[in-house]
Design a protein around this motif. Structure first.
Motif, PDB file in Angstrom:
ATOM      1  N   ASN A  30      11.751  59.965 -42.848  1.00 28.49           N
ATOM      2  CA  ASN A  30      10.285  60.602 -42.492  1.00 28.49           C
ATOM      3  C   ASN A  30      10.062  59.630 -41.174  1.00 28.49           C
ATOM      4  OD1 ASN A  30       7.805  61.127 -42.631  1.00 28.49           O
ATOM      5  ND2 ASN A  30       7.487  60.078 -44.880  1.00 28.49           N
ATOM      6  N   SER A  73       1.595  54.161 -57.816  1.00 32.67           N
ATOM      7  CA  SER A  73       2.048  54.765 -56.405  1.00 32.67           C
ATOM      8  C   SER A  73       3.445  54.854 -56.166  1.00 32.67           C
ATOM      9  CB  SER A  73       1.215  54.518 -55.428  1.00 32.67           C
ATOM     10  OG  SER A  73       1.522  53.110 -55.036  1.00 32.67           O
ATOM     11  N   GLY A  74       4.067  55.583 -54.901  1.00 34.42           N
ATOM     12  CA  GLY A  74       5.273  55.256 -54.537  1.00 34.42           C
ATOM     13  C   GLY A  74       5.497  53.910 -53.999  1.00 34.42           C
ATOM     14  N   MET A  75       4.275  53.255 -53.317  1.00 36.46           N
ATOM     15  CA  MET A  75       4.300  52.061 -52.920  1.00 36.46           C
ATOM     16  C   MET A  75       4.522  50.978 -53.986  1.00 36.46           C
ATOM     17  SD  MET A  75       4.749  52.596 -49.844  1.00 36.46           S
ATOM     18  CE  MET A  75       5.148  50.960 -49.531  1.00 36.46           C
ATOM     19  N   THR A  86      12.447  60.797 -52.245  1.00 38.72           N
ATOM     20  CA  THR A  86      11.196  61.626 -52.362  1.00 38.72           C
ATOM     21  C   THR A  86      11.548  63.071 -51.976  1.00 38.72           C
ATOM     22  OG1 THR A  86       9.872  59.475 -52.110  1.00 38.72           O
ATOM     23  CG2 THR A  86       8.866  61.679 -51.659  1.00 38.72           C
ATOM     24  N   PHE A  87      12.012  63.238 -50.714  1.00 38.79           N
ATOM     25  CA  PHE A  87      12.135  64.161 -49.870  1.00 38.79           C
ATOM     26  C   PHE A  87      12.592  65.526 -50.351  1.00 38.79           C
ATOM     27  CE2 PHE A  87      10.757  63.844 -45.136  1.00 38.79           C
ATOM     28  CZ  PHE A  87       9.794  63.086 -45.627  1.00 38.79           C
ATOM     29  N   SER A 122       8.216  58.507 -54.241  1.00 40.50           N
ATOM     30  CA  SER A 122       6.999  58.856 -54.382  1.00 40.50           C
ATOM     31  C   SER A 122       6.587  60.207 -55.319  1.00 40.50           C
ATOM     32  CB  SER A 122       6.194  58.836 -52.898  1.00 40.50           C
ATOM     33  OG  SER A 122       4.796  59.323 -53.248  1.00 40.50           O
ATOM     34  N   ASP A 167      15.305  56.018 -51.358  1.00 38.32           N
ATOM     35  CA  ASP A 167      14.093  56.857 -51.368  1.00 38.32           C
ATOM     36  C   ASP A 167      14.623  58.274 -51.498  1.00 38.32           C
ATOM     37  OD1 ASP A 167      11.629  57.939 -51.356  1.00 38.32           O
ATOM     38  OD2 ASP A 167      10.826  56.302 -49.964  1.00 38.32           O
ATOM     39  N   LEU A 196       2.550  65.089 -48.377  1.00 40.06           N
ATOM     40  CA  LEU A 196       3.361  66.034 -48.596  1.00 40.06           C
ATOM     41  C   LEU A 196       3.764  66.528 -49.849  1.00 40.06           C
ATOM     42  CD1 LEU A 196       6.864  64.758 -48.766  1.00 40.06           C
ATOM     43  CD2 LEU A 196       5.772  63.399 -46.861  1.00 40.06           C
ATOM     44  N   ALA A 237       1.433  58.727 -57.794  1.00 38.69           N
ATOM     45  CA  ALA A 237       2.609  57.938 -58.649  1.00 38.69           C
ATOM     46  C   ALA A 237       3.902  57.596 -58.008  1.00 38.69           C
ATOM     47  CB  ALA A 237       3.205  59.224 -59.728  1.00 38.69           C
ATOM     48  N   TYR A 240       9.196  55.982 -44.041  1.00 38.22           N
ATOM     49  CA  TYR A 240       7.619  56.064 -44.349  1.00 38.22           C
ATOM     50  C   TYR A 240       7.094  54.722 -43.773  1.00 38.22           C
ATOM     51  CZ  TYR A 240       3.435  56.379 -47.027  1.00 38.22           C
ATOM     52  OH  TYR A 240       2.267  56.682 -47.232  1.00 38.22           O
ATOM     53  N   GLU A 273      16.286  56.079 -46.427  1.00 39.15           N
ATOM     54  CA  GLU A 273      15.321  57.124 -46.756  1.00 39.15           C
ATOM     55  C   GLU A 273      16.241  58.305 -46.112  1.00 39.15           C
ATOM     56  OE1 GLU A 273      11.003  56.166 -46.004  1.00 39.15           O
ATOM     57  OE2 GLU A 273      11.479  58.076 -45.112  1.00 39.15           O
ATOM     58  N   THR A 306       6.086  51.896 -45.995  1.00 40.10           N
ATOM     59  CA  THR A 306       7.151  51.194 -46.573  1.00 40.10           C
ATOM     60  C   THR A 306       7.410  49.955 -45.548  1.00 40.10           C
ATOM     61  OG1 THR A 306       7.777  52.982 -47.811  1.00 40.10           O
ATOM     62  CG2 THR A 306       9.631  51.216 -47.328  1.00 40.10           C
ATOM     63  N   THR A 339       3.943  61.253 -56.025  1.00 40.82           N
ATOM     64  CA  THR A 339       2.700  62.009 -55.597  1.00 40.82           C
ATOM     65  C   THR A 339       3.127  63.128 -54.646  1.00 40.82           C
ATOM     66  OG1 THR A 339       2.178  59.647 -55.029  1.00 40.82           O
ATOM     67  CG2 THR A 339       0.956  61.382 -53.779  1.00 40.82           C
ATOM     68  N   LYS A 340       4.415  63.125 -54.406  1.00 43.01           N
ATOM     69  CA  LYS A 340       4.802  64.343 -53.476  1.00 43.01           C
ATOM     70  C   LYS A 340       5.269  65.562 -54.435  1.00 43.01           C
ATOM     71  CE  LYS A 340       3.582  61.240 -50.693  1.00 43.01           C
ATOM     72  NZ  LYS A 340       4.595  60.327 -49.839  1.00 43.01           N
TER      73      LYS A 340
HETATM   74  C1  LIG Z   1       4.487  58.950 -49.538  1.00 38.58           C
HETATM   75  C2  LIG Z   1       5.772  58.371 -49.488  1.00 38.58           C
HETATM   76  C3  LIG Z   1       5.879  56.760 -50.142  1.00 38.58           C
HETATM   77  C4  LIG Z   1       4.688  56.273 -50.457  1.00 38.58           C
HETATM   78  O1  LIG Z   1       4.216  56.892 -51.681  1.00 38.58           O
HETATM   79  P1  LIG Z   1       2.728  56.841 -52.251  1.00 38.58           P
HETATM   80  O2  LIG Z   1       2.728  57.600 -53.458  1.00 38.58           O
HETATM   81  O3  LIG Z   1       1.880  57.445 -51.387  1.00 38.58           O
HETATM   82  O4  LIG Z   1       2.252  55.254 -52.471  1.00 38.58           O
HETATM   83  C5  LIG Z   1       7.252  56.533 -49.962  1.00 38.58           C
HETATM   84  N1  LIG Z   1       8.272  56.987 -49.552  1.00 38.58           N
HETATM   85  C6  LIG Z   1       8.030  58.094 -48.859  1.00 38.58           C
HETATM   86  C7  LIG Z   1       9.338  58.831 -48.423  1.00 38.58           C
HETATM   87  C8  LIG Z   1       6.833  58.923 -49.083  1.00 38.58           C
HETATM   88  O5  LIG Z   1       6.759  60.275 -48.306  1.00 38.58           O
END
Ligand SMILES: *Cc1c(COP(=O)(O)O)cnc(C)c1O
Length: 378
Positions: A145, A73-75, A172-173, A192, A170, A323, A205, A98, A141, A101, A194-195
Motif C-alpha cells: 500500500n 481496529s487493524g492498528m 488486508t488487500f 484490517s 498483512d 478501502l 476491526a 500502510y 504487506e 503501521t 475495516t476493509k
Molecule cells: C487500513 C489498514 C490498516 C489499519 O487498519 P485500521 O482498521 O484502519 O486500524 C493496516 N494495514 C493495511 C494494509 C490497511 O489498509
C-alpha cells in the motif's frame, strides 16, 4: 468445504441453542456463574464473548489457522503483534506499507526499544542483507500500500525461518479468499477487517490469525490484558459482511481490471499500478501465491492539475480515505494515508504528489469510468 461456502456459513453457521441463522449479538459485559468454581465458559466479554468467538473462529477457519483474534481496529491488531517482541529486537519491514503501521513502529515501537529496517521485500537479497543478529521478525504487506508491490511470501518465510524470526503478513488487500499465507507456512496473518472483510465502510476491526498454539496463547494473553477487543455488535457486522465477501471480490476485481485497462490508455495518466495487469512487475509471483488480484489500483497522473480536477469533481467515487468497501473511494496518499512517511522515503518509493489510489467498489464499471472521465476532462 470450499471457501465460498465457509464464507457464507461462518464457523458454526448458526446458534445451536435456538437455531438462529444469523449468529446472535451477545450484548453482555459479563456472564452469570452457575456456582463457585463454575463457569459457562464465558466470564467477562474482554476475555471471551460468544459473538466475537464465532467471528474469531470464522477468521481462523478462513485463513486455515487454529486460532483467530478480533480487535477494535487493524492498528490494534498490529500493536498486539508488536507486544510479542522485546526491547532490543529488530524487525524487517516492507518499505512500502500502510502509513499508520509505519507511524506505530516509529512513534511507539521505537519508544519501547524495538528497531526497524524498511527494506524492499520484493527483493529477497535486500531482505537478507538487512538481517541482523537480533532480527526477530519480518513484517510484510503484499500487495503493498499504495505501490502494489508483490512480495514472494514463501521466500520471506524461508528467510525468517532460517533466522528463527517470525514471519508476519498483512493480508488486508487480498483477504483469505485470494491469499492464505498460513498455508504457505507464515507464522502470523494480520488484517484490517475495516476493509474487505467488513466490506461496507461502516465498521472498524482488526484480526490476527495463527496456527501455532504457543503463539496463540501469547496473543490471547495480550488481547485480554490490553483489551483492544472488538465489541459484540461490531463482531456481528463483520460476520455479516464476510458472508458476501466472495461475490463482492469477484465483482470489484472485474471492475478493477476494466478500470485499470481504461486508465492505461488515458492521456492524462502516466502509469497504472494494478497487479492484475500482465505488464505489472508482480503479476507472475502474484499468480503463483494468490488466486486473485483484488480491487486496489494506484495511478500516477501527468500533472498536478489533474489531481486537483479529479479530487474535486468525482461524483460517484468518493474522495475519502480507506478501502475495501462496496463504495468506490479515491485517496490521495501523500495527504491522507501516508502523511507519516518521510518525504525522502515516499519519493524513493514513488508515493509522490501525482499519485492517486483507487479502491474499486461494486458499482457498474461503466459508471465508474464515466465518472473518472468527466472528472479528468470536465
Ligand atoms: C487500513 C489498514 C490498516 C489499519 O487498519 P485500521 O482498521 O484502519 O486500524 C493496516 N494495514 C493495511 C494494509 C490497511 O489498509
Amino acid at each position: 468445504m470450499k471457501i465460498d461456502t465457509k464464507l457464507v456459513h461462518g464457523c458454526r453457521g448458526f446458534e445451536p441453542n435456538t437455531g438462529a441463522i444469523s449468529f446472535p449479538i451477545y450484548q453482555s459485559a459479563t456472564f452469570r456463574h452457575p456456582g463457585p468454581n463454575q463457569s459457562t465458559g464465558y466470564d467477562y466479554t474482554r476475555v471471551k464473548n460468544p459473538t466475537r468467538e464465532e467471528l474469531e473462529n470464522t477468521l481462523a477457519c478462513l485463513e486455515t489457522g487454529g486460532h483467530g483474534f478480533a480487535f477494535s481496529s487493524g492498528m490494534a491488531a498490529v500493536a498486539t503483534v508488536m507486544e510479542l517482541f522485546s526491547h532490543g529486537d529488530h524487525i524487517i519491514v516492507s518499505d512500502d506499507l500502510y502509513g499508520g503501521t509505519y507511524r506505530l513502529f516509529e512513534e511507539i515501537g521505537r519508544k519501547h526499544g524495538l528497531e526497524f529496517t524498511y527494506s524492499d521485500t520484493t527483493d529477497l537479497r535486500s531482505v537478507k542483507e538487512s538481517l541482523k543478529k537480533n532480527t526477530k521478525g519480518i513484517f510484510i504487506e503484499t500487495p503493498s500500500n499504495p505501490m502494489m508491490k508483490v512480495t514472494d511470501i514463501k521466500g520471506i518465510i524461508e528467510i525468517a525461518r532460517n533466522q528463527g524470526a517470525l514471519s508476519i503478513i498483512d493480508n488486508t488487500f487480498l483477504t483469505p479468499l485470494y491469499q492464505r499465507p498460513l498455508e504457505l507456512g507464515a507464522d502470523i496473518v494480520l488484517h484490517s477487517g475495516t476493509k474487505y472483510l467488513g466490506g461496507h465502510n461502516d465498521t472498524l476491526a482488526g484480526f490476527i490469525v495463527v496456527d501455532n498454539g504457543v503463539l496463540a496463547e501469547k496473543i490471547q494473553l495480550i488481547q485480554k490484558s490490553v483489551g483492544a477487543i472488538l465489541a459484540p455488535f461490531d463482531s456481528w457486522l463483520i460476520l455479516r459482511g464476510i458472508k458476501t465477501l466472495s461475490v463482492r471480490m469477484e465483482r470489484l476485481q472485474t471492475n478493477a481490471l476494466k478500470i485499470a485497462n481504461w486508465l492505461k490508455d488515458c492521456k492524462d495518466v502516466e502509469k497504472v499500478f494494478y497487479v492484475g495487469l500482465p505488464g505489472h512487475e508482480g503479476y507472475e509471483i502474484s499468480k503463483s501465491q494468490a488466486s486473485g488480484f483484488g480491487g486496489m489500483i494506484s495511478f500516477r497522473v501527468k500533472s498536478i492539475e489533474s489531481i486537483e480536477r479529479i479530487l474535486s469533481r468525482v461524483r460517484i467515487i468518493a474522495f475519502a480515505e480507506s478501502l475495501g468497501g462496496v463504495e468506490s473511494l479515491i485517496t490521495y496518499p501523500i495527504a491522507q494515508t501516508h502523511t507519516a512517511i518521510p518525504k525522502e522515503m515516499r519519493e524513493k518509493l514513488g508515493v509522490d504528489e501525482k499519485l492517486l489510489r483507487l479502491s474499486v467498489g461494486i458499482e457498474s464499471a461503466e459508471d465508474l469510468i464515466l465518472d473518472l472521465e468527466q472528472a479528468m476532462n470536465g
